[in-house]
Enzyme design. Structure first.
Site, PDB file in Angstrom:
ATOM      1  N   HIS A   1      84.548  54.008  33.724  1.00 29.92           N
ATOM      2  CA  HIS A   1      84.225  53.154  34.680  1.00 29.92           C
ATOM      3  C   HIS A   1      85.222  51.951  34.597  1.00 29.92           C
ATOM      4  O   HIS A   1      85.880  51.535  35.646  1.00 29.92           O
ATOM      5  CB  HIS A   1      82.842  52.320  34.329  1.00 29.92           C
ATOM      6  CG  HIS A   1      81.609  53.148  34.511  1.00 29.92           C
ATOM      7  ND1 HIS A   1      80.622  52.994  33.468  1.00 29.92           N
ATOM      8  CD2 HIS A   1      81.288  54.417  34.944  1.00 29.92           C
ATOM      9  CE1 HIS A   1      79.591  53.823  33.767  1.00 29.92           C
ATOM     10  NE2 HIS A   1      80.000  54.791  34.846  1.00 29.92           N
TER      11      HIS A   1
ATOM     12  N   ARG B   1      76.278  64.419  41.419  1.00 31.26           N
ATOM     13  CA  ARG B   1      75.558  63.376  41.535  1.00 31.26           C
ATOM     14  C   ARG B   1      75.334  62.956  43.032  1.00 31.26           C
ATOM     15  O   ARG B   1      75.995  63.165  44.088  1.00 31.26           O
ATOM     16  CB  ARG B   1      76.701  61.987  40.988  1.00 31.26           C
ATOM     17  CG  ARG B   1      76.214  60.687  41.002  1.00 31.26           C
ATOM     18  CD  ARG B   1      77.093  60.031  40.125  1.00 31.26           C
ATOM     19  NE  ARG B   1      76.965  58.480  39.846  1.00 31.26           N
ATOM     20  CZ  ARG B   1      77.420  57.779  40.818  1.00 31.26           C
ATOM     21  NH1 ARG B   1      78.398  58.192  41.706  1.00 31.26           N
ATOM     22  NH2 ARG B   1      77.400  56.422  40.827  1.00 31.26           N
TER      23      ARG B   1
ATOM     24  N   CYS C   1      81.568  61.808  29.618  1.00 30.02           N
ATOM     25  CA  CYS C   1      82.766  61.556  29.351  1.00 30.02           C
ATOM     26  C   CYS C   1      83.298  60.429  30.118  1.00 30.02           C
ATOM     27  O   CYS C   1      82.744  60.248  31.277  1.00 30.02           O
ATOM     28  CB  CYS C   1      83.523  62.830  29.230  1.00 30.02           C
ATOM     29  SG  CYS C   1      83.944  63.165  30.583  1.00 30.02           S
TER      30      CYS C   1
ATOM     31  N   ALA D   1      84.113  61.540  33.750  1.00 30.38           N
ATOM     32  CA  ALA D   1      82.769  61.616  34.482  1.00 30.38           C
ATOM     33  C   ALA D   1      82.548  60.282  35.226  1.00 30.38           C
ATOM     34  O   ALA D   1      82.145  59.941  36.179  1.00 30.38           O
ATOM     35  CB  ALA D   1      81.767  62.118  33.818  1.00 30.38           C
TER      36      ALA D   1
HETATM   37 FE1  CFM Z   1      75.484  52.397  36.709  1.00 27.90          FE
HETATM   38 FE2  CFM Z   1      73.659  53.690  35.955  1.00 27.90          FE
HETATM   39 FE3  CFM Z   1      76.120  54.499  35.995  1.00 27.90          FE
HETATM   40 FE4  CFM Z   1      74.982  54.277  38.235  1.00 27.90          FE
HETATM   41 FE5  CFM Z   1      73.964  56.726  38.136  1.00 27.90          FE
HETATM   42 FE6  CFM Z   1      73.004  56.117  35.502  1.00 27.90          FE
HETATM   43 FE7  CFM Z   1      75.400  56.926  35.717  1.00 27.90          FE
HETATM   44 MO1  CFM Z   1      73.260  58.516  36.203  1.00 27.90          MO
HETATM   45  S1  CFM Z   1      73.441  52.762  37.708  1.00 27.90           S
HETATM   46  S2  CFM Z   1      76.470  53.622  37.682  1.00 27.90           S
HETATM   47  S3  CFM Z   1      74.380  55.712  39.549  1.00 27.90           S
HETATM   48  S4  CFM Z   1      75.379  53.014  34.996  1.00 27.90           S
HETATM   49  S5  CFM Z   1      72.124  57.140  37.243  1.00 27.90           S
HETATM   50  S6  CFM Z   1      71.825  54.146  34.908  1.00 27.90           S
HETATM   51  S7  CFM Z   1      73.960  57.496  34.378  1.00 27.90           S
HETATM   52  S8  CFM Z   1      75.397  58.334  37.349  1.00 27.90           S
HETATM   53  S9  CFM Z   1      77.211  56.067  35.076  1.00 27.90           S
END
Ligand code: CFM
Length: 538
Positions: free
Chosen positions: A187, A89, A55, A58
């Protein structure tokens, strides 16, 4: 077995027509004879489908803000949102000499029924007081969970008041879980907040050293950034900040002084990369430190950007020494891995980044995808102007960033920039699809039903994904590698990381465990019955 577009219909036999129509837009079979292949991404998962997505909370608190170690990250919400985002994480962080590190703490307002009914602002204000008094962090973040948005607690006002009271930055993030369709929205919200309140918030005008760079979209999962830093520092780069692995509020404030921004994970941080270019004139370079060839290529691209003979020479020296060390080791593991196939399905960048590392081991990725990436991560950034805005996208506030007249400086002349763009991915990311081979499959937001169906048809030798599907697949007798948490291993980045990955994958194939596991269907049919004559009982 060659998979064709027509085979998708058979695969989706269980889906109602509407669901089938929707899912077909998220899946494509690579066909290089077509000039352009389009995929649907970053749209809502159909309710009822078991997705791997997370979500917005997160993505904001967990992914982008969480690794900043000198801050305390407050979860304003029910205790579960705090508890389940606590150390799940593997973004590692070391305490610097005399520095602060709160990474192991879980700090939440633990909202109760009465807070939901009467509001939780007072409780939040009290918690901030307590955090300042007991932990004395350099800054605080407050992240909102779903109920906070639903009841209308004004976390902005509470944070502002606390900032005035305590004279430390208190940043609030309206990243309620339901905003947007996945963690990707979070993000974006975190990027906006860091850009508005942290980056550039220092008096420094000069970088602390030569060849100054920021490393964006690198979160030090399993120690990845430490391996990347080892290589970059030996070559002579000055790492101003990492966003955000093993990093800090204090480091990020200096990020405006760098000469170049590297972008490892494009999905989670391309917003900051773009805004830094606009505000300070710092270009960004797409890099990939996963895999030996990709690492070498990224180092050479960086050297080309700085265009300094001493730096180029040192780059080549380090590359030659590292290759001589790691290539013979990789050869050993390649003997075990050669001619195998993989599924590679991870969040928003690793589904692409790991394909080259698999390839170096002789493993072909026959199905790949992202949980929550956008079309540009699949098709390349040139599609960005064609991406339709929908209500979910509009839900995320855009911030207006303008040129900083005092600090803006073109880092290299425009002609040189254009020349370089033809040679290296400067301010560009071409996406995953161009790297996929004919007949291979790209799936957006792969779900559990499709996972089982694709495995039944394509029978991969290894399945790379996350905790949610790992054990189901492993019980089918297929080695499964978590590429989010690295199965508690790592680092997997850089030269040392490639060796560790190769070892872990080879161990997955050769472990004697497989001799002791018999999936039930190998011994007996799942269903058995007899047809007998007799009366109907229903
Ligand atoms: Fe970038 Fe990723 Fe992500 Fe990531 Fe991660 Fe991920 Fe993630 Mo899991 S590189 S930041 S460190 S998009 S592995 S493939 S899904 S936490 S939001």
């Amino acid at each position: 077995m060659a998979f064709r577009e027509q085979d998708l219909d058979a695969l989706m036999y269980e889906y109602p027509a509407k669901v089938k129509r929707n899912r077909k837009k998220h899946i494509l079979v690579r066909d290089t004879s077509q000039q352009k292949q389009e995929i649907e991404a970053n749209t809502r998962t159909i309710p009822g489908i078991i997705t791997n997505r997370g979500c917005a909370f997160a993505g904001c608190k967990g992914v982008v803000l969480g690794p900043l170690k000198d801050m305390v990250h407050i979860v304003h919400g029910p205790v579960g949102c705090g508890y389940y985002s606590w150390l799940t994480r593997r973004n590692k962080a070391r305490t610097d000499e005399g520095g602060k590190n709160f990474i192991e703490y879980c700090v939440t307002t633990d909202m109760q029924e009465s807070d939901i009914v009467f509001g939780g602002e007072k409780k939040l204000a009290q918690l901030i007081d307590e955090v300042v008094e007991t932990l004395k962090p350099n800054a605080i973040s407050v992240s909102a969970t779903c109920p906070v948005g639903l009841i209308g607690d004004d976390i902005n006002a509470v944070s502002k008041a606390a900032q005035q009271k305590h004279h430390i930055p208190v940043l609030s993030f309206s990243c309620e879980g339901y905003r947007g369709v996945s963690q990707s929205a979070g993000h974006h919200i975190a990027n906006n907040g860091l850009m508005e309140h942290v980056i550039g918030d220092s008096d420094s005008e000069e970088a602390p050293g030569k060849y100054a760079i920021n490393m964006l979209g690198e979160y030090n999962i399993g120690g990845d950034s430490w391996e990347i830093e080892r290589i970059l520092e030996e070559i002579g780069y000055t790492l101003v900040s990492v966003m955000t692995g093993n990093s800090s509020y204090e480091e990020l404030r200096e990020a405006h002084t760098a000469e170049l921004n590297l972008v490892q994970c494009h999905r989670s941080i391309n917003y900051i990369a773009e805004m830094l270019e606009k505000k300070y004139g710092t270009p960004w370079l797409k890099v990939n430190f996963i895999g030996i060839e990709s690492t070498v290529e990224s180092l050479r691209d960086m050297a080309l950007y700085f265009d300094d003979p001493a730096l180029t020479q040192k780059t080549e020296e380090v590359i030659a020494r590292e290759l001589a060390r790691v290539e013979p080791v990789m050869e050993q593991y390649k003997k075990i891995c050669n001619d195998k196939t993989a599924f590679c399905f991870v969040g928003g960048s690793r589904g692409h980044h790991y394909q080259k590392l698999f390839k170096e081991l002789g493993i072909e990725t026959i199905l790949a995808g992202y949980e929550f990436a956008h079309r540009d991560d699949y098709e390349g950034r040139e599609v960005i102007p064609d991406i339709k805005m929908d209500a979910d996208n509009r839900n995320i506030p855009e911030i207006k960033v303008e040129k900083d007249e005092r600090r803006f400086r073109l880092k290299i002349p425009p002609e040189r920039m254009e020349e370089l763009k033809d040679k290296i991915p400067l301010s560009n990311y071409p996406g995953m699809i161009p790297d996929m081979k004919d007949g291979h499959i790209v799936v957006d937001d792969l779900n559990h039903f499709e996972t089982e169906e694709f495995i039944r048809i394509l029978k991969p030798d290894i399945f790379a994904s996350g905790i949610k599907d790992k054990y189901v697949v492993q019980k089918m007798g297929i080695p499964s590698k978590q590429l989010h948490s690295y199965d508690y291993s790592g680092p997997y980045a850089g030269f040392n990381g490639a060796i560790r990955f190769a070892k872990d994958v080879a161990d997955g194939f050769t472990t004697p465990t497989w001799n002791f596991i018999n999936p039930p269907w190998q011994n007996e049919p799942l269903l058995s019955g007899t047809v007998e004559e007799g009366e109907h009982t229903c």
